[in-house]
Motif scaffolding. Structure first.
Motif, short mmCIF file in Angstrom:
data_model
loop_
_atom_site.label_atom_id
_atom_site.label_comp_id
_atom_site.label_asym_id
_atom_site.label_seq_id
_atom_site.Cartn_x
_atom_site.Cartn_y
_atom_site.Cartn_z
N ALA A 10 0.48 -92.14 59.02
CA ALA A 10 0.82 -90.73 59.19
C ALA A 10 1.97 -90.56 60.17
CB ALA A 10 -0.40 -89.95 59.66
N ARG A 11 1.91 -91.30 61.27
CA ARG A 11 2.96 -91.22 62.27
C ARG A 11 4.27 -91.79 61.74
NH1 ARG A 11 4.91 -88.07 64.95
NH2 ARG A 11 2.74 -87.43 65.30
N HIS A 12 4.17 -92.88 60.97
CA HIS A 12 5.39 -93.45 60.40
C HIS A 12 6.12 -92.44 59.50
CE1 HIS A 12 8.12 -96.30 58.47
NE2 HIS A 12 7.80 -95.69 57.34
N CYS A 13 5.36 -91.72 58.69
CA CYS A 13 5.99 -90.75 57.79
C CYS A 13 6.78 -89.72 58.58
CB CYS A 13 4.93 -90.05 56.93
SG CYS A 13 4.15 -91.11 55.70
N ALA A 14 6.16 -89.20 59.65
CA ALA A 14 6.83 -88.19 60.46
C ALA A 14 8.04 -88.79 61.20
CB ALA A 14 5.85 -87.59 61.46
N ASP A 15 7.86 -89.99 61.75
CA ASP A 15 8.96 -90.61 62.50
C ASP A 15 10.13 -90.95 61.59
OD1 ASP A 15 7.49 -90.42 64.82
OD2 ASP A 15 6.85 -92.52 64.83
N ALA A 16 9.85 -91.42 60.38
CA ALA A 16 10.93 -91.78 59.46
C ALA A 16 11.74 -90.56 59.06
CB ALA A 16 10.36 -92.47 58.22
N VAL A 17 11.04 -89.46 58.79
CA VAL A 17 11.77 -88.22 58.46
C VAL A 17 12.58 -87.76 59.66
CG1 VAL A 17 11.49 -85.78 57.87
CG2 VAL A 17 10.16 -87.53 56.66
N ASP A 18 12.00 -87.85 60.84
CA ASP A 18 12.74 -87.45 62.05
C ASP A 18 13.96 -88.34 62.27
OD1 ASP A 18 12.83 -85.75 64.46
OD2 ASP A 18 12.52 -87.64 65.52
N GLY A 108 13.89 -87.10 51.64
CA GLY A 108 13.15 -87.36 52.88
C GLY A 108 11.80 -87.99 52.62
N ALA A 109 11.09 -87.51 51.61
CA ALA A 109 9.79 -88.10 51.28
C ALA A 109 9.94 -89.55 50.84
CB ALA A 109 9.11 -87.27 50.19
N ALA A 358 15.70 -73.51 57.32
CA ALA A 358 15.84 -74.37 56.14
C ALA A 358 15.71 -75.83 56.52
CB ALA A 358 17.18 -74.11 55.47
N ASP A 359 16.28 -76.20 57.66
CA ASP A 359 16.19 -77.59 58.13
C ASP A 359 14.73 -77.98 58.38
OD1 ASP A 359 18.93 -77.46 58.08
OD2 ASP A 359 19.17 -77.32 60.26
N ARG A 360 13.98 -77.07 59.01
CA ARG A 360 12.57 -77.35 59.25
C ARG A 360 11.81 -77.49 57.94
NH1 ARG A 360 7.66 -73.49 61.21
NH2 ARG A 360 6.08 -75.13 61.14
N ALA A 361 12.14 -76.64 56.97
CA ALA A 361 11.45 -76.70 55.68
C ALA A 361 11.66 -78.06 55.02
CB ALA A 361 11.95 -75.58 54.76
N VAL A 362 12.87 -78.58 55.09
CA VAL A 362 13.15 -79.90 54.51
C VAL A 362 12.26 -80.96 55.16
CG1 VAL A 362 14.86 -81.76 54.39
CG2 VAL A 362 15.52 -79.42 53.80
N GLY A 363 12.22 -80.98 56.48
CA GLY A 363 11.44 -82.00 57.17
C GLY A 363 9.94 -81.86 56.94
N ASP A 364 9.43 -80.63 57.02
CA ASP A 364 7.99 -80.44 56.82
C ASP A 364 7.57 -80.80 55.40
OD1 ASP A 364 7.76 -79.62 59.42
OD2 ASP A 364 7.49 -77.50 58.98
N ALA A 365 8.35 -80.38 54.42
CA ALA A 365 8.00 -80.69 53.03
C ALA A 365 8.03 -82.19 52.80
CB ALA A 365 8.96 -79.99 52.07
N VAL A 367 7.53 -84.65 55.00
CA VAL A 367 6.39 -85.29 55.66
C VAL A 367 5.11 -85.01 54.89
CG1 VAL A 367 4.97 -85.33 57.73
CG2 VAL A 367 7.46 -85.29 57.94
N ALA A 368 4.90 -83.75 54.48
CA ALA A 368 3.66 -83.40 53.78
C ALA A 368 3.55 -84.11 52.44
CB ALA A 368 3.60 -81.88 53.59
N MET A 369 4.65 -84.21 51.70
CA MET A 369 4.60 -84.92 50.41
C MET A 369 4.35 -86.40 50.62
SD MET A 369 7.37 -83.11 47.86
CE MET A 369 8.82 -83.36 48.89
N ALA A 370 4.98 -86.98 51.64
CA ALA A 370 4.78 -88.41 51.91
C ALA A 370 3.33 -88.68 52.30
CB ALA A 370 5.74 -88.86 53.01
N ARG A 371 2.77 -87.84 53.16
CA ARG A 371 1.38 -88.05 53.58
C ARG A 371 0.41 -87.81 52.42
NH1 ARG A 371 1.32 -85.22 59.65
NH2 ARG A 371 2.37 -86.95 60.73
N THR A 372 0.71 -86.86 51.55
CA THR A 372 -0.13 -86.64 50.37
C THR A 372 -0.13 -87.87 49.48
OG1 THR A 372 0.31 -84.25 50.44
CG2 THR A 372 -0.45 -85.17 48.34
N THR A 373 1.04 -88.46 49.30
CA THR A 373 1.14 -89.68 48.48
C THR A 373 0.38 -90.83 49.14
OG1 THR A 373 3.30 -88.97 47.68
CG2 THR A 373 2.74 -91.30 47.42
N ALA A 374 0.53 -90.97 50.44
CA ALA A 374 -0.19 -92.05 51.15
C ALA A 374 -1.69 -91.87 51.02
CB ALA A 374 0.23 -92.06 52.62
#
Length: 391
Positions: A10-18, A108-109, A358-365, A367-374
């Motif tokens: 979970a942390r990796h997904c967020a860090d990679a997007v960041d 990003g995902a 818009a920038d926040r939307a890109v990052g949040d989407a 991360v959420a899609m990546a975590r859903t897939t994981a």
């Protein structure tokens, strides 16, 4: 979340997007600054696929015979996820539907999962799908087998609010053309066969027929050619009409009704007519487990979602992702941007699709899609369910 994923993942997904935030924001802004229309998104497709290639993805361009389609691949696990990137814009108002943000969040995902794909048993695809606004690029790619080995698919669409499971409608689009006989409008109007009159009769029939449409059926259109000169009886007129319905069965009934209205114009005036149909878009069906998992993931990021009971009555547009969702377990959530009350396909929404929200939307989407897939990858039950689709 229904199926917890390891905190490290979970942390990796967020860090990679960041870590890739600057590149994702730059991509979204560049697409926004140079909008391109359906099937002509040459610069856009190259910007997206080029970034992925530089990040180590294997990229196939010209997929399914479409010049502006591509598939970028990372990992080699048996469970294949497709993050669909859209990047076509609208005539005159550019990225008023936010496809620049769709592309950036799907990239990003993909980047979020790239380095853990093999650990999770994933093959990660970012699929460049042109012509969502007109032409149905995903339908062409679906028919060509691009999604045959895909176990789950997803994308996040910008909107004024966050919605986990919006309900896009089935859609049919027709170009209608009437042909008559030209003549001088004053000297010999009786020798003319008026194609503009045929179109008027059809429009009136469609208009009065709206009273009798089934629930959630919609018809809307524009005249694209009404004649050439007022002193010449119009012999060639054209219009484009969209028909929407809650599902493909309802859409078929609506098409039959509208066709009778078009025929009425021809019968009343003596014109001939022809209909050129674009590929029909199916209604979108969210995979319940994926949707619930995405809901948990996006809430964890601090977003506020529309309650499920309101999702069911929220007006919606249409998407060729619907066709994919009837074949591949899919989600198509809406990711909110601050738009000052503007909605998709308004110029003010174009302006909202760049900037901090818009920038926040890109990052949040992403991360959420990546975590859903994981989560799907680490759940034995769900992994088996998704893999069954591709066997």
């Amino acid at each position: 979340m229904g199926t917890p994923i390891p905190e490290r993942i979970a942390r990796h997904c967020a860090d990679a997007v960041d870590d890739h935030a600057d590149r994702l924001v730059e991509l979204a802004g560049s697409l926004h600054a140079e909008p391109e229309l359906a099937f002509a998104e040459h610069r856009s497709a190259e910007k997206i696929s080029g970034l992925l290639e530089r990040e180590g993805f294997a990229v196939e361009r010209g997929t399914a015979g479409l010049d502006t389609a591509f598939v970028a691949r990372a990992g080699s696990g048996p469970l294949t996820v497709a993050f669909c990137a859209e990047y076509d814009a609208l005539p005159g108002i550019g990225h008023a539907c936010g496809h620049n943000l769709i592309a950036a969040s799907s990239v990003g995902a993909g980047l979020a999962l790239r380095d853990v794909a093999d650990e999770l048993g994933l093959t990660v695809l970012v699929v460049g799908t042109p012509a969502e606004e007109e032409g149905g690029g995903k339908i062409v790619m679906l028919d060509a087998g691009v999604f045959d080995d895909v176990a789950l698919a997803m994308m996040a669409h910008p909107a004024p609010i966050d919605v986990a499971a919006p309900r896009p409608l089935a859609l049919a689009e027709w170009e209608i053309r009437y042909r008559g006989t030209p003549s001088h409008s004053a000297m010999a109007p009786h020798l003319g066969v008026n194609a503009a009159d045929a179109l008027t009769v059809a429009e009136v029939a469609i208009g009065v027929g709206r009273q009798h449409l089934e629930p959630e059926q919609l018809v809307h259109g524009i005249v694209t050619h009404g004649g050439d000169a007022p002193n010449v009886v119009p012999a060639d007129t054209r219009a484009v009409y969209d028909m929407r319905a809650p599902d493909v069965g309802s859409l078929e009934r609506l098409q039959a009704r509208v066709r009778r209205c078009i025929e009425a114009g021809a019968v009343a005036t003596g014109c001939s007519f022809e209909i050129t149909a674009a590929p029909d878009y199916a209604e979108l069906r969210h995979d319940p487990w994926l949707s619930a998992t995405y809901r948990d993931a996006i809430l964890e990021l601090g977003r506020t979602l529309l309650p499920p009971e309101q999702e069911r009555v929220l007006p919606a547009g249409s998407t060729d992702m619907g066709n994919v969702s009837l074949v591949v377990p899919s989600i198509h959530p809406a990711i909110g941007v601050e738009s000052g009350g503007a909605v998709n396909h308004q110029p003010e929404f174009t302006a909202a699709c760049v900037g901090p929200s818009a920038d926040r939307a890109v990052g949040d989407a992403a991360v959420a899609m990546a975590r859903t897939t994981a989560a799907a990858a680490v759940s034995d039950e769900q992994r088996e369910r998704f893999l069954t689709r591709t066997r």
